[in-house]
Design an enzyme around this catalytic site. Structure first.
Site, short mmCIF file in Angstrom:
data_model
loop_
_atom_site.label_atom_id
_atom_site.label_comp_id
_atom_site.label_asym_id
_atom_site.label_seq_id
_atom_site.Cartn_x
_atom_site.Cartn_y
_atom_site.Cartn_z
N CYS A 158 0.83 -1.19 0.00
CA CYS A 158 0.00 0.00 0.00
C CYS A 158 0.87 1.25 0.00
O CYS A 158 1.92 1.30 0.63
CB CYS A 158 -0.97 0.07 1.16
N ALA A 159 0.42 2.23 -0.73
CA ALA A 159 1.09 3.53 -0.77
C ALA A 159 0.06 4.60 -0.50
O ALA A 159 -1.04 4.56 -1.04
CB ALA A 159 1.73 3.75 -2.14
#
Length: 355
Positions: free
Chosen positions: A13-14
């Protein structure tokens, strides 16, 4: 369609965000460039953005962004909307055909104000009236899903890498004083458009990296107050918890943040009852609103989150490099502490557009 478990990246995840606290406008190309640098944290199962200040010509209207899966859902949802709101404009959200995003729903937006007579008869205040209308559509109208419902803001999301989602919605044609972005998909849920981040209710929007181990307890708690968690994802619960604590309990955003950064047990024992439904697990969370930007980490800092400032702008991202690609020489850079949430307050009156 691929599901999360088939391509699991536990630390993935970013998330990224930019705000100009003086209300200066930032082109969407900047947040796209930031989140694109973290491409390897995503898996193509979801990407999205939230933007504030993008609809000045409709700043007093609620902007409803809606996914439709079929014409019958479209008809029924519009009938409900036009009955409960005074709709000023209705249109498809402009998109651009790109090879990596396909088989999506029909995407519309509506600008309108509450029907005062119906609201008065409901004996609800305006915020609760809107929330209950959104909840009704999302839980009872199969094939229609409101994924954005704030004023002078909007969420844009899809199944795809975030930079492709930005291109799909042509976000380089939007200017906002606050942007958030997310890459990848809610943990342990199938890849579909409605489940991508950001999650939104009213003016609150959440992007989140991590996993909430207390999801079921938090879900049961929040559903006591009329919320319905239809997405089966922890990020939806976080969004509703913030709305509940800030709007129903009148807690300041930084105090509500304590709910998501679980303290030591002796501190929990001394807490007021409404603050004890703590959220546990490894996470970093960015909350966008028309009041400003709030960034928090879990107390053990099991998910990375970096902050920086440059003049009137503040930046947040899962990686420092995602900040430096759009702000090469920040005035200050630091790692957000789990015990010290960062709140960047907007220094303009969003209703008046003045300092």
């Amino acid at each position: 369609m691929l599901k999360e478990g088939q391509v699991r990246i536990p630390s993935g995840c970013a998330i990224a965000a930019i705000i100009d606290r003086k209300g200066g406008l930032i082109n969407g190309s900047e947040i796209i460039k930031s989140i694109a640098l973290m491409h390897d944290r995503s898996n193509g199962l979801g990407g999205g953005f939230a933007a504030y200040g993008i609809y000045p010509e409709h700043k007093d209207d609620y902007a409803f962004h809606i996914f439709y899966e079929n014409s019958e859902a479209h008809r029924k949802c519009e009938e409900f909307l036009f009955k409960h709101f005074n709709i000023d404009a209705a249109e498809r959200i402009p998109t651009k055909k790109i090879p990596s995003i396909e088989n999506g729903p029909d995407i519309w937006r509506y600008f309108g104000r509450v029907n005062r007579i119906r609201m008065k008869n409901s004996r609800l205040d305006e915020g609760e009236y809107v929330v209950q209308c959104v909840t009704k559509i999302n839980s009872a109208y199969d094939g229609a899903y409101i994924f954005s419902s704030g004023k002078n803001m909007g969420c844009f999301k899809a199944v795809g890498y975030p930079e492709d989602v930005g291109e799909f919605y042509m976000l380089d044609q939007y200017d906002a004083y606050l942007w958030t972005a997310h890459g990848r998909f809610p943990t342990n849920t199938p890849g579909w458009w409605g489940g991508a981040h950001p999650f939104n209710i009213l003016d609150w929007s959440i992007v989140h990296n991590g996993e909430i181990s207390s999801y079921d307890a938090n879900r049961r708690y929040i559903e006591q107050f009329g919320y319905k968690c239809t997405m089966q994802t922890d990020t939806e619960v976080i969004t509703y918890l913030f709305d509940h604590l800030i709007r129903h309990h009148n807690l300041p955003a930084n105090v509500a943040a304590d709910v998501l950064t679980a303290p030591e047990w002796d501190e929990i024992d001394r807490m007021e009852p409404e603050k004890k439904e703590l959220v546990n697990g490894p996470f970093s969370v960015i909350l966008g609103s028309n009041k400003g930007l709030l960034a928090i980490n879990d107390r053990l800092k099991l998910r990375s989150l970096t902050a920086a400032t440059k003049g009137s702008r503040a930046y947040f991202a899962s990686e420092e490099s995602a900040i430096r690609i759009i702000c090469p020489n920040p005035d200050k850079v630091w790692s957000v502490s789990g015990a010290d949430p960062v709140f960047v307050e907007l220094e303009i009156d969003e209703k008046e557009g003045e300092l």
